[in-house]
Scaffold this motif. Structure first.
Motif, mmCIF file in Angstrom:
data_model
loop_
_atom_site.group_PDB
_atom_site.id
_atom_site.type_symbol
_atom_site.label_atom_id
_atom_site.label_comp_id
_atom_site.label_asym_id
_atom_site.label_seq_id
_atom_site.Cartn_x
_atom_site.Cartn_y
_atom_site.Cartn_z
ATOM 1 N N ASP A 143 1.060 -1.116 0.174
ATOM 2 C CA ASP A 143 -0.163 0.333 -0.166
ATOM 3 C C ASP A 143 0.656 0.777 -0.150
ATOM 4 O O ASP A 143 1.802 1.742 0.245
ATOM 5 C CB ASP A 143 -1.007 -0.357 1.024
ATOM 6 C CG ASP A 143 -2.113 1.173 0.810
ATOM 7 O OD1 ASP A 143 -3.018 1.369 0.218
ATOM 8 O OD2 ASP A 143 -2.436 1.931 1.805
ATOM 9 N N THR A 159 -6.571 -2.081 -2.707
ATOM 10 C CA THR A 159 -8.207 -1.736 -2.814
ATOM 11 C C THR A 159 -9.235 -3.024 -2.577
ATOM 12 O O THR A 159 -10.017 -3.503 -3.217
ATOM 13 C CB THR A 159 -8.778 -0.915 -4.156
ATOM 14 O OG1 THR A 159 -8.107 -1.914 -4.840
ATOM 15 C CG2 THR A 159 -8.158 0.052 -4.489
ATOM 16 N N HIS A 167 -5.242 -4.207 -6.086
ATOM 17 C CA HIS A 167 -5.105 -3.187 -5.529
ATOM 18 C C HIS A 167 -5.250 -1.866 -7.045
ATOM 19 O O HIS A 167 -5.745 -2.690 -7.985
ATOM 20 C CB HIS A 167 -3.194 -2.853 -5.574
ATOM 21 C CG HIS A 167 -2.776 -3.712 -6.806
ATOM 22 N ND1 HIS A 167 -1.184 -4.048 -6.612
ATOM 23 C CD2 HIS A 167 -2.952 -3.545 -8.124
ATOM 24 C CE1 HIS A 167 -0.974 -4.718 -7.553
ATOM 25 N NE2 HIS A 167 -1.143 -4.245 -8.524
ATOM 26 N N THR A 182 -12.424 -2.519 -8.584
ATOM 27 C CA THR A 182 -13.122 -2.106 -7.622
ATOM 28 C C THR A 182 -13.735 -1.214 -8.059
ATOM 29 O O THR A 182 -15.223 -0.498 -7.428
ATOM 30 C CB THR A 182 -12.321 -0.869 -6.951
ATOM 31 O OG1 THR A 182 -11.315 -2.484 -6.903
ATOM 32 C CG2 THR A 182 -12.104 -0.302 -5.771
ATOM 33 N N SER A 215 -12.749 1.502 -0.282
ATOM 34 C CA SER A 215 -11.923 1.846 -1.185
ATOM 35 C C SER A 215 -12.409 2.748 -2.271
ATOM 36 O O SER A 215 -11.319 3.655 -2.607
ATOM 37 C CB SER A 215 -11.890 0.032 -2.153
ATOM 38 O OG SER A 215 -11.010 -0.552 -1.507
#
Length: 320
Positions: A143, A159, A167, A182, A215
């Motif tokens: 992250d 995420t 991610h 996401t 997220s």
């Protein structure tokens, strides 16, 4: 310089590649170029390899110009071709969420998981043989990691919500997120007088509504002007789309909980989701008829219902 109908320049050094998976403009990979260096974001399936390499040819770049292949997560429509692609790119490293890295090094468990959802024959027919990536060429993200692409910073953040191995990648130059799944999906056929229609994807097996909404909120903190969706393409009007996405996550959760104890839960979930999506499209002024909407969303309705079912069962176990 050659041109190809499955490529589209989006500006800011970004090319969208229609991978050809399922149907036209359903599944995208992206090529990002800066000062003669390149990075792929997502890869599609093995059948996409010629198109992925053609994107380099269209830029006049050789295979050695690629520094990174970044997969947003390891679901096979996003990462299935990563191993095969890496075999063509002598200097590239595969960048993947640490939860997904072992599955890129040894895809056997990944393929087994997909087979449990789709069936082994369907997985073999759809995805081919998923190639492993040597461990020494895999770079696990963290992250806040920043990758340097010839001076262009690419920020990676965790995420979760769609998958725990997800991610997203922030491109400061275009002020856009490569969002994988996401930020949901929005097919070009869903362009309406009210703008693009976008819906969540809750495919098995790691859907978690609150982390997903968190997220999305975290991505909005960067004030993006666009999102680069895998399914499909660049979308603008980010704020209203985010509100649309969160509202539907909540509506899907309400529907799922109402049906948690139903004997025919999966069938009723599929029926309810299809109705929910048709209503939202109608509200935005879509001229598609019900049959066409159902056709375009048939796979997503099935997978979203399955993912909601897995989430309900996990909630029940945790409450026991």
């Amino acid at each position: 310089m050659p041109t190809f109908p499955f490529l589209e320049a989006l500006g800011h050094g970004i090319t969208i590649i229609d991978t050809g998976f399922m149907r036209p403009r359903f599944d995208a990979a992206y090529l990002v170029v800066e000062s003669g260096r390149a990075a792929y974001i997502d890869s599609g399936t093995n059948d996409a390899l010629p198109r992925l390499l053609a994107a380099l040819d269209a830029q006049g770049l050789g295979r050695e110009a690629v520094d990174y292949v970044i997969v947003t997560h390891v679901h096979l429509d996003h990462a299935g071709a990563a191993g095969l692609l890496m075999q063509q790119l002598p200097n590239a490293r595969l960048v993947v969420h640490p939860r997904g890295a072992p599955h890129m090094i040894d895809p056997s468990a990944l393929v087994a998981g997909a087979s449990a959802v789709y069936g082994a024959e369907q997985v073999a027919r759809t995805y081919g043989t998923v190639q492993p990536v040597p461990a020494g060429r895999v770079l696990a993200s963290h992250d806040g990691m920043v990758l340097d692409l010839a001076g262009l910073p690419l920020l990676l953040i965790e995420t979760p919500g769609h998958a725990r191995h997800h991610h997203c990648i922030w491109d400061e130059r275009s002020r856009g997120w490569f969002s994988g799944d996401t930020f949901g999906l929005s097919y070009p056929e869903f362009e309406t007088p009210g703008g693009r229609y976008l819906l969540p994807t809750t495919t098995p097996v790691q859907f978690e509504p609150e982390p997903l909404k968190a997220s999305v909120a975290r991505m909005l903190e960067h004030r993006p002007v666009c999102m680069y969706l895998t399914h499909y393409g660049r979308v603008d009007d980010v704020g209203p789309l985010a509100a649309q996405l969160v509202e539907q996550i909540d509506a899907m959760v309400v529907l799922a909980r109402q049906l948690a104890a139903a004997d025919d839960r999966d069938a009723r979930l599929r029926s309810g989701l299809a109705r929910l999506y048709r209503e939202r499209l109608r509200a935005r002024g879509s001229g598609l008829d019900d049959a066409r909407i159902d056709e375009l969303l048939a796979t997503d309705v099935t997978l979203n219902a399955q993912g909601l079912g897995v989430w309900l069962d996990r909630e029940a176990r945790n409450a026991a």
